[in-house]
Motif scaffolding. Structure first.
Motif, PDB file in Angstrom:
ATOM      1  N   ALA A 104       2.285  25.963  -4.028  1.00 51.28           N
ATOM      2  CA  ALA A 104       2.553  27.098  -4.912  1.00 51.28           C
ATOM      3  C   ALA A 104       2.447  28.388  -4.106  1.00 51.28           C
ATOM      4  O   ALA A 104       1.423  28.634  -3.465  1.00 51.28           O
ATOM      5  CB  ALA A 104       1.526  27.111  -6.041  1.00 51.28           C
ATOM      6  N   ASP A 152       2.679  32.418  -4.595  1.00 47.50           N
ATOM      7  CA  ASP A 152       2.802  33.561  -5.491  1.00 47.50           C
ATOM      8  C   ASP A 152       2.661  34.837  -4.682  1.00 47.50           C
ATOM      9  O   ASP A 152       2.249  34.810  -3.527  1.00 47.50           O
ATOM     10  CB  ASP A 152       1.701  33.511  -6.565  1.00 47.50           C
ATOM     11  CG  ASP A 152       1.938  32.365  -7.540  1.00 47.50           C
ATOM     12  OD1 ASP A 152       3.027  32.323  -8.132  1.00 47.50           O
ATOM     13  OD2 ASP A 152       1.043  31.503  -7.674  1.00 47.50           O
ATOM     14  N   GLY A 159       0.580  29.196  -8.994  1.00 54.06           N
ATOM     15  CA  GLY A 159      -0.749  28.628  -8.734  1.00 54.06           C
ATOM     16  C   GLY A 159      -1.714  28.800  -9.901  1.00 54.06           C
ATOM     17  O   GLY A 159      -2.693  28.067 -10.008  1.00 54.06           O
ATOM     18  N   THR A 160      -1.444  29.770 -10.773  1.00 60.00           N
ATOM     19  CA  THR A 160      -2.376  30.019 -11.874  1.00 60.00           C
ATOM     20  C   THR A 160      -2.003  29.264 -13.152  1.00 60.00           C
ATOM     21  O   THR A 160      -2.880  28.779 -13.861  1.00 60.00           O
ATOM     22  CB  THR A 160      -2.440  31.532 -12.208  1.00 60.00           C
ATOM     23  OG1 THR A 160      -1.097  32.014 -12.364  1.00 60.00           O
ATOM     24  CG2 THR A 160      -3.151  32.325 -11.136  1.00 60.00           C
ATOM     25  N   ALA A 163      -2.205  22.589  -7.765  1.00 62.60           N
ATOM     26  CA  ALA A 163      -1.355  22.500  -6.565  1.00 62.60           C
ATOM     27  C   ALA A 163      -2.198  22.135  -5.341  1.00 62.60           C
ATOM     28  O   ALA A 163      -3.382  22.480  -5.260  1.00 62.60           O
ATOM     29  CB  ALA A 163      -0.656  23.835  -6.337  1.00 62.60           C
ATOM     30  N   LYS A 185      -2.252  26.670  -2.448  1.00 65.06           N
ATOM     31  CA  LYS A 185      -1.819  27.889  -3.142  1.00 65.06           C
ATOM     32  C   LYS A 185      -1.872  29.053  -2.163  1.00 65.06           C
ATOM     33  O   LYS A 185      -2.914  29.270  -1.533  1.00 65.06           O
ATOM     34  CB  LYS A 185      -2.764  28.202  -4.313  1.00 65.06           C
ATOM     35  CG  LYS A 185      -2.798  27.133  -5.374  1.00 65.06           C
ATOM     36  CD  LYS A 185      -3.747  27.522  -6.483  1.00 65.06           C
ATOM     37  CE  LYS A 185      -3.924  26.377  -7.460  1.00 65.06           C
ATOM     38  NZ  LYS A 185      -4.880  26.728  -8.530  1.00 65.06           N
ATOM     39  N   ALA A 196      -6.587  30.497  -4.031  1.00 62.00           N
ATOM     40  CA  ALA A 196      -5.394  30.773  -3.210  1.00 62.00           C
ATOM     41  C   ALA A 196      -5.798  31.436  -1.896  1.00 62.00           C
ATOM     42  O   ALA A 196      -6.788  32.162  -1.831  1.00 62.00           O
ATOM     43  CB  ALA A 196      -4.452  31.698  -3.974  1.00 62.00           C
TER      44      ALA A 196
END
Ligand code: DC
Length: 234
Positions: free
Chosen positions: A9, A11, A139-140, A146, A149, A207
């Motif tokens: 993931a 972001d 990721g959230t 995942a 992240k 993350a």
């Protein structure tokens, strides 16, 4: 990823190179790449073309009624690292990158029922693993479990300059491209993305932050591959 095909993931803020790094990573790992932002852009284009976005704002009732008629698909060529987005069978890759869609997409992506539908589609795409997906809530919300992240960022000025260079390279004769307008768009999207009530852009607790302001593309990719190796994931 040590036998198992995992989920990665990515972001972060707009125009910080998430998709470039995500595509590179997908190619190295032989994973599928999904650009979740393109899905929100496709819904925005649909709304613009069907009179759902007008002077008085967004006709949410109308959008809700037509949401299930919006079919979004991708054709991804990993070798060429070319990703093409289709809306109801028609290629919209060029159109969704323009400033008009960019100016409307944040508003569309604040709508809860739009987000729920997109998340549902994204989770279905990732259920077998072997996927790299980039966006704001991957990721959230989309893949909270995942395997890796990443949260990517760089200063608004650096991001606007990159976006401007990209647009100029594509349309060298276009004199309407303005760095100032792009910077405003980047800042305004940052603000809307991180302050909306529905799935705001925020770093997942687990993350890793990747600030690529002073990194080249190969350096970023290596940085991620090193993390994957350290974690025994590649
Ligand atoms: O990544 P991008 O700039 O193409 O995304 C377009 C817009 O869509 C951006 O303003 C934020 C929104 N978006 C979102 O809300 N959630 C995602 N997972 C991906 C994008």
């Amino acid at each position: 990823m040590s036998g198992k095909k995992g989920v990665i993931a990515i972001d972060g803020h707009s125009s910080c190179g998430k998709s470039t790094v995500a595509k590179d990573l997908a190619k190295v790992l032989a994973y599928v790449y999904i650009d979740s932002g393109a899905m929100y852009r496709a819904v925005t284009l649909f709304a613009m073309k069907n009179g759902i976005i007008g002077e008085s704002g967004i006709d949410e009732q109308n959008l809700k009624a037509q949401l299930n008629d919006i079919n979004i698909t991708f054709k991804y060529d990993a070798d060429a690292k070319l990703n093409e987005t289709f809306l109801n069978g028609e290629s919209i890759e060029e159109e969704i990158r323009g400033l008009e869609v960019s100016n409307n997409v944040s508003a569309i992506s604040t709508i809860a029922f739009v987000r729920h539908r997109m998340v549902e589609l994204q989770q279905a795409m990732g259920k077998e693993g072997g996927i790299v997906m980039d966006g704001r809530d991957i990721g959230t919300v989309v893949f909270p479990n995942a395997d890796l992240k990443l949260f990517m960022t760089a200063s608004p000025e650096i991001r606007a300059q990159r976006r401007c260079d990209e647009l100029m390279a594509k349309n060298p004769a276009d004199t309407s491209i303005s760095l100032e307008a792009i910077l405003q768009n980047v800042k305004s999207r940052d603000h809307i993305d991180s302050t909306r009530t529905e799935s705001p852009l925020k770093q997942a607790e687990d993350a890793l932050v990747l600030d690529n302001g002073n990194m080249t593309k190969p350096e970023q990719l290596q940085w991620i591959l090193d993390v994957l190796k350290e974690r025994n994931l590649a």
